[in-house]
Design an enzyme around this catalytic site. Sequence first.
Site, PDB file in Angstrom:
ATOM      1  N   ASP A 152       0.858  -1.120   0.017  1.00  0.00           N
ATOM      2  CA  ASP A 152      -0.133   0.020  -0.142  1.00  0.00           C
ATOM      3  C   ASP A 152       0.689   1.224   0.131  1.00  0.00           C
ATOM      4  O   ASP A 152       2.116   1.259   0.305  1.00  0.00           O
ATOM      5  CB  ASP A 152      -1.277  -0.019   1.166  1.00  0.00           C
ATOM      6  CG  ASP A 152      -0.460   0.307   2.502  1.00  0.00           C
ATOM      7  OD1 ASP A 152       0.886   0.427   2.559  1.00  0.00           O
ATOM      8  OD2 ASP A 152      -1.116   0.122   3.626  1.00  0.00           O
ATOM      9  N   LEU A 153       0.187   2.582  -0.226  1.00  0.00           N
ATOM     10  CA  LEU A 153       1.051   3.746  -0.166  1.00  0.00           C
ATOM     11  C   LEU A 153       0.967   4.373   0.932  1.00  0.00           C
ATOM     12  O   LEU A 153       0.134   4.598   1.667  1.00  0.00           O
ATOM     13  CB  LEU A 153       0.458   4.444  -1.566  1.00  0.00           C
ATOM     14  CG  LEU A 153       0.223   3.804  -2.762  1.00  0.00           C
ATOM     15  CD1 LEU A 153      -0.575   4.780  -3.829  1.00  0.00           C
ATOM     16  CD2 LEU A 153       1.465   3.201  -3.366  1.00  0.00           C
ATOM     17  N   ASP A 201      -5.817   2.258  -1.750  1.00  0.00           N
ATOM     18  CA  ASP A 201      -4.349   2.351  -2.394  1.00  0.00           C
ATOM     19  C   ASP A 201      -3.475   0.939  -1.941  1.00  0.00           C
ATOM     20  O   ASP A 201      -2.473   1.117  -2.124  1.00  0.00           O
ATOM     21  CB  ASP A 201      -3.707   3.570  -1.659  1.00  0.00           C
ATOM     22  CG  ASP A 201      -3.754   3.212  -0.061  1.00  0.00           C
ATOM     23  OD1 ASP A 201      -4.318   2.255   0.371  1.00  0.00           O
ATOM     24  OD2 ASP A 201      -2.713   3.895   0.740  1.00  0.00           O
TER      25      ASP A 201
END
Length: 372
Positions: free
Chosen positions: A246-247, A289
């Site tokens: 994920d970001l 995300d």
Amino acid sequence: MPLSSTEPLNDRVYVELVRSLYANITPALIMMLAFMLAFGIIWLESPGEDPLLIVLGTVSTLASLARFLVTLAYRNTALTAALGRRRARRLELVFAVPYIGFAALLGLYGAYVFWMPLTEAHTMIIALLVGYCAGVATGTGLRPNIAVPSMCLAIGPTILISAIRADPVHIGLAVITLAFLFAGSQTVLMRHDTTRAEIAKRLASVSLARRDTLTALPNRLALQEYYEENAATISPNGLIAVHYLDLDGFKPVNDTYGHGVGDALLTSVASRLRGAIRSGDIVARLGGDEFAVIQFGLQRADEADLLARRIGANIAQPFEIGDHSVSISTCIGTVVSTDRGQRLDLLLQEADEKLYARKRARGETAALRDIA
């Protein structure tokens, strides 16, 4: 077949058409046996020893056997492996060379027999050639570049010999056979165009149902199907790596610049992820995300670590979104498995747990830095 998000529709249609060449090997086997039977009977019925007849018949028999064995050898790869256009093109050439080669030899053999004064043998040859052309139209009709030349090479020489004989029966036979050849070729071309359009519509529909609408990456369903198809085709000693990422810093981008910039950022991230993976691997958006990457056929576990590092470095580079320069990072949890039968959802769960373990470790390290 789950499809790469970057693979053009025309390429995917082409792959499906090439797969059709290997779908049914029974006609090739029947043709080989039928030719061997006809060759044996004509040999026995021919007056005296005819070396050219024997040579042509023997070479044609070997070519027919080679055609069958090549198709059998590559059939599993053609029908089950993940294919891009380049690999499909190689499989088409592997199929076409012995296929067209046998057609040419069959044509020479048929023409030579037709030149001989054996009426019964002529009948057998016509039956053999018509059966062969019918099999070509059925089995390889979706690839006209193979089917039409094969039919022409197989039956063309016999048409020519019939015309040269110049008696009414043989001229009539030549005209009728030529008409059938033309009609068959037209049928092959029409069938190809119709089937190609149908495959394109089907793949486009399937693609939409299995694609993330924002990033155009495969979605979770496509990831699952791709895994189930390809986990069984890698080498027995190959490793599978599942990356869950994920970001970091994505929410502040949305809060600061708005969801339009956030959506554009996700699209740019997807583009970088596509560029980071190898051909045959897959990247998918799981939601929000969160993304997943699957690598197949690794020889060493550290290859998975190398990809994770490459992805991290790519995402860390600033993104130019409109007038904004946006910087984010990513956290990745990676699992390497030797069990091709392990369920993907369990691998993703394990990779997700490693992802959050890394996040917790990062947080504890940052806290220690603040205390220091």
